[in-house]
Write an enzyme that holds these catalytic residues in place. Structure first.
Site, PDB file in Angstrom:
ATOM      1  N   ALA A 338       0.803  -1.129   0.070  1.00 58.22           N
ATOM      2  CA  ALA A 338       0.125  -0.030   0.050  1.00 58.22           C
ATOM      3  C   ALA A 338       0.859   1.288   0.192  1.00 58.22           C
ATOM      4  O   ALA A 338       0.374   2.360  -0.748  1.00 58.22           O
ATOM      5  CB  ALA A 338      -0.953  -0.113   1.230  1.00 58.22           C
ATOM      6  N   ALA A 339       1.980   1.409   0.648  1.00 56.36           N
ATOM      7  CA  ALA A 339       2.855   2.554   0.859  1.00 56.36           C
ATOM      8  C   ALA A 339       3.237   3.056  -0.357  1.00 56.36           C
ATOM      9  O   ALA A 339       3.617   2.410  -1.557  1.00 56.36           O
ATOM     10  CB  ALA A 339       4.160   2.175   1.738  1.00 56.36           C
ATOM     11  N   PRO A 340       2.872   4.502  -0.626  1.00 53.29           N
ATOM     12  CA  PRO A 340       2.676   5.626   0.360  1.00 53.29           C
ATOM     13  C   PRO A 340       1.238   5.846   0.361  1.00 53.29           C
ATOM     14  O   PRO A 340       0.721   7.080   0.961  1.00 53.29           O
ATOM     15  CB  PRO A 340       3.442   6.717  -0.103  1.00 53.29           C
ATOM     16  CG  PRO A 340       3.549   6.671  -1.567  1.00 53.29           C
ATOM     17  CD  PRO A 340       3.593   5.039  -1.825  1.00 53.29           C
ATOM     18  N   GLY A 341       0.209   5.198  -0.093  1.00 53.17           N
ATOM     19  CA  GLY A 341      -1.164   5.239   0.055  1.00 53.17           C
ATOM     20  C   GLY A 341      -1.836   6.009  -1.134  1.00 53.17           C
ATOM     21  O   GLY A 341      -2.879   6.472  -1.009  1.00 53.17           O
ATOM     22  N   GLY A 342      -1.253   6.080  -2.248  1.00 50.41           N
ATOM     23  CA  GLY A 342      -2.034   6.557  -3.582  1.00 50.41           C
ATOM     24  C   GLY A 342      -2.914   5.773  -4.009  1.00 50.41           C
ATOM     25  O   GLY A 342      -3.913   6.539  -4.174  1.00 50.41           O
ATOM     26  N   LYS A 343      -2.665   4.567  -4.162  1.00 50.70           N
ATOM     27  CA  LYS A 343      -3.861   3.768  -4.719  1.00 50.70           C
ATOM     28  C   LYS A 343      -4.941   3.461  -3.532  1.00 50.70           C
ATOM     29  O   LYS A 343      -6.090   3.115  -3.824  1.00 50.70           O
ATOM     30  CB  LYS A 343      -3.352   2.378  -5.311  1.00 50.70           C
ATOM     31  CG  LYS A 343      -2.349   2.600  -6.462  1.00 50.70           C
ATOM     32  CD  LYS A 343      -1.758   1.261  -6.748  1.00 50.70           C
ATOM     33  CE  LYS A 343      -0.646   1.517  -8.068  1.00 50.70           C
ATOM     34  NZ  LYS A 343       0.579   2.313  -7.529  1.00 50.70           N
ATOM     35  N   ASP A 388       4.465  -9.709   6.023  1.00 49.84           N
ATOM     36  CA  ASP A 388       4.905 -10.199   4.999  1.00 49.84           C
ATOM     37  C   ASP A 388       3.817 -10.693   4.051  1.00 49.84           C
ATOM     38  O   ASP A 388       3.261 -11.587   4.564  1.00 49.84           O
ATOM     39  CB  ASP A 388       6.054 -11.194   5.471  1.00 49.84           C
ATOM     40  CG  ASP A 388       6.920 -11.613   4.290  1.00 49.84           C
ATOM     41  OD1 ASP A 388       6.625 -11.202   3.293  1.00 49.84           O
ATOM     42  OD2 ASP A 388       7.580 -12.432   4.482  1.00 49.84           O
ATOM     43  N   ASP A 406      -0.118  -4.329  -6.217  1.00 53.54           N
ATOM     44  CA  ASP A 406       1.021  -3.659  -6.897  1.00 53.54           C
ATOM     45  C   ASP A 406       2.193  -4.166  -6.580  1.00 53.54           C
ATOM     46  O   ASP A 406       2.982  -3.405  -5.628  1.00 53.54           O
ATOM     47  CB  ASP A 406       0.547  -2.140  -6.582  1.00 53.54           C
ATOM     48  CG  ASP A 406       1.729  -1.346  -7.648  1.00 53.54           C
ATOM     49  OD1 ASP A 406       1.733  -1.754  -8.573  1.00 53.54           O
ATOM     50  OD2 ASP A 406       1.905   0.093  -7.379  1.00 53.54           O
ATOM     51  N   CYS A 463       4.998  -1.817 -12.187  1.00 54.87           N
ATOM     52  CA  CYS A 463       5.811  -0.529 -13.219  1.00 54.87           C
ATOM     53  C   CYS A 463       6.880  -1.009 -13.872  1.00 54.87           C
ATOM     54  O   CYS A 463       7.689  -0.502 -13.953  1.00 54.87           O
ATOM     55  CB  CYS A 463       6.172   0.436 -11.847  1.00 54.87           C
ATOM     56  SG  CYS A 463       7.147   0.060 -10.538  1.00 54.87           S
TER      57      CYS A 463
END
Length: 642
Positions: A338-343, A388, A406, A463
């Site tokens: 998840a980090a940094p939380g954009g999605k 993990d 992601d 990516c």
């Protein structure tokens, strides 16, 4: 009177001379010598003086007039002898009469031709003049086209010569430094040769020679490791590889995502325009994206940003969330990385702060940014965790309705943001990332529940543009779990590979989507949408199939004479029947054990109540001692006794 006729003839001749002199004076070009012009002017002045003199004396000519004329001629001769009197008199001397005569003759001829052309142009209409100009332009264009055709023919038929081994050694040793302009020119020449290899190649040179030279030149110009350039050449054709490398060096446009939990895109655009920011809508496929073209202030420090009205996010990272498309309600969504939380914030925005989102990440330090962004954007349905991802399949088995993965990758699609990838990433790193992604993907599928209204849906994205991190991983999942691929719902992007070199993938991989910087002006990205059909693992089925195949091979070796029977299918049927019979026997044994326990517990109660039981005959068959059958009779007898 008759004695005046000779004078009239003289007048006519003088008129002709004056007109010719005026005409020559009018058409005299700017570059003519000054002396010639003065000669023409003096001749015209003399003719005019003669006219005036003859007009004054119509019948007689006075001797005083002739004397005055002779005096004027003498003064003119003296002026000619004197010459010029200014500072440049040394070199501005009158020329010889012969030369003046020749110049005047040539100029008069040119003037006559020019005058004829001018008169022709004056007689022509405007349409005719325009047509004449167009004809002249067409002639000029035809000449230029012929020259360009000759040049292109010469270039296309010329043979490009690769550098020799000695020249390459000099370049590698550093004795000869090749400028970048020469390398660029050599790259373009090699691309032209590869486009028409049969006619343009050098004799006794193979295609691999050109590819090797192109790889080294591209790596030298753009600063990549040669193995990475070679890997790109296996994915794209040579010209497209050059386009990809050039696009990876240029920065992507700055994009922001409107937070619809706090504002609308129209209102946000209006407030940013007041601050001098020039922006445009991102694309037709996004209703919340804005593309910033220029800004006098930092976009990450505006009051709108600090109040949580928008989020800085790349356009490519919109795609996985749009493919997952969570609905408002009681959705349980897991964001495994998840980090940094954009999605994560975009998921909460689409769910309108309903349901629950588990934002997981391995490193707790990165989760600090996630928590800060959630507070700034006003998100209230997110819970953060630090586990993990390779252990979540056992920890949260069949818990979530939707999962977004992601996965961490090599970053070959975001080289414009991180140029260190050019030198730090190797093919071994790419393969190592693929192994990690396979483990994460299997655990993500295990956390899905297939009992929801839409079934268990997950989206896998990276990516990176490498095949080892995308198609290889998804194809591995199709072999290991009972899943299938769905259409991502994205109208743009190129379909995923179904074949790569000697590898052949599942045909449904064409439903996945690839994004390239040189095609879509976005970061390199890969998106796949997966549906979980059941909780079964294909590993167990594969083991059973292997056992059946071994048994069928043995039966074929033993019974070679029975060619008409399909022994493989017969063995499968027998194995299935044996499994079913074993299951039935196990169920019957359990039932018998339960019945015995019930009868043992109920016998003492019947004896204590002194219930009469009819005697059983010797020839009578034994009835089943089921409590369900005996209970109604006993109840009736008890009611009769009452």
């Amino acid at each position: 009177p008759l004695h005046a006729l000779p004078h009239l003839q003289h007048y006519k001749d003088s008129d002709k001379e004056v007109m010719a002199a005026r005409k020559s004076k009018k058409n005299t070009p700017k570059g003519k010598p000054k002396k010639v012009v003065e000669e023409i002017e003096s001749s015209s002045d003399e003719s005019l003086d003669l006219e005036n003199m003859q007009d004054t004396s119509d019948e007689e000519v006075s001797p005083s007039g002739s004397a005055s004329g002779s005096d004027d001629e003498d003064s003119d001769d003296e002026d000619q002898k004197k010459g010029f009197t200014d500072e440049n008199s040394d070199w501005l001397k009158p020329k010889a009469k012969g030369k003046i005569q020749l110049l005047s003759d040539s100029e008069s001829g040119d003037d006559e031709i020019g005058g004829m052309n001018d008169s022709d142009d004056e007689d022509m209409l405007e349409i005719e003049r325009d047509a004449k100009l167009l004809d002249e332009q067409e002639e000029i264009e035809e000449e230029e086209a012929e020259e360009e055709l000759r040049r292109t023919i010469a270039e296309n038929t010329s043979v490009f010569h690769l550098p020799t081994a000695a020249e390459l050694e000099e370049e590698q040793d550093g004795t000869r430094v090749v400028p970048p302009s020469e390398l660029r020119e050599r790259i373009n020449d090699i691309l032209e040769v590869l486009a028409d290899f049969k006619t343009r190649r050098e004799p006794k040179r193979s295609r691999t020679d050109y590819i090797v030279q192109l790889t080294s030149d591209l790596a030298e110009v753009f600063g990549y490791l040669p193995e990475l350039v070679e890997y790109f050449l296996t994915m794209f054709n040579p010209s497209e590889t050059l386009e990809f490398l050039e696009a990876s060096d240029s920065p992507r446009p700055l994009v922001i995502r409107t937070n619809t939990l706090k504002t609308r895109r129209k209102d946000l655009a209006a407030s940013l325009l007041k601050r001098g920011v020039t922006l445009d809508p991102l694309a037709n496929w996004s209703k919340v994206g804005l593309k910033i073209t220029a800004s006098p202030i930092p976009i990450g420090a505006t009051p709108e940003y600090l109040s949580g009205q928008y989020m800085l996010q790349s356009a490519a990272s919109f795609c996985p969330v749009l493919a997952l498309n969570p609905n408002p309600g009681n959705e349980r969504v897991l964001d495994m990385s998840a980090a940094p939380g954009g999605k994560t914030s975009y998921l909460a925005q689409l769910m309108r702060n309903t349901g629950i989102i588990i934002a997981n990440d391995l490193k707790s330090e990165r989760q600090k940014a996630t928590v800060a962004n959630m507070h700034r954007l006003g998100v209230r349905n997110v819970v953060t965790s630090c586990y993990d991802g390779r252990k979540l399949g056992k920890l949260w088995k069949n818990r979530f309705t939707k999962v977004l993965l992601d996965a961490p990758c090599s970053g070959l699609g975001v080289i414009s943001r991180d140029p260190s990838v050019k030198v730090q990433r190797t093919i071994k790193d790419v393969v190592r990332c693929g192994v990690l992604q396979k483990e994460l993907l299997l655990n993500a599928i295990d956390t899905l529940s297939c009992k929801g209204p839409d079934g268990g849906i997950m989206v896998y994205s990276t990516c990176s543009i490498s095949v080892a991190e995308n198609e290889d991983v998804v194809n591995y999942l199709l072999r290991k779990r009972d899943v299938k691929l769905l259409d991502t719902g994205l109208d743009f992007g190129k379909p995923g590979f179904t074949r790569y070199q000697s590898k052949r993938y599942h045909p449904s991989l064409s439903l996945t989507r690839r994004f390239y910087p040189h095609v879509h002006n976005m970061d390199g990205f890969y998106v796949a949408k997966i549906l979980k059909l059941s909780n079964k693992n294909k590993d167990d089925n594969d083991k059973d199939e292997v056992v059946v195949e071994d048994v069928s091979e043995e039966s074929d070796n033993n019974d070679e004479d029975d060619d008409g029977i399909d022994w493989a299918s017969e063995v499968k049927k027998t194995v299935r029947k044996s499994k079913k019979s074993d299951e039935i026997d196990a169920k019957s044994k359990k039932r018998q054990v339960e019945v015995k326990e019930d009868t043992d517990t109920k016998k003492p109660k019947l004896m204590s109540k002194k219930v009469s039981v009819p005697p059983q005959g010797q020839n009578q068959k034994k009835k089943s001692t089921s409590a369900k059958v005996t209970k109604p009779r006993r109840r009736k007898q008890q009611q009769g006794e009452m």
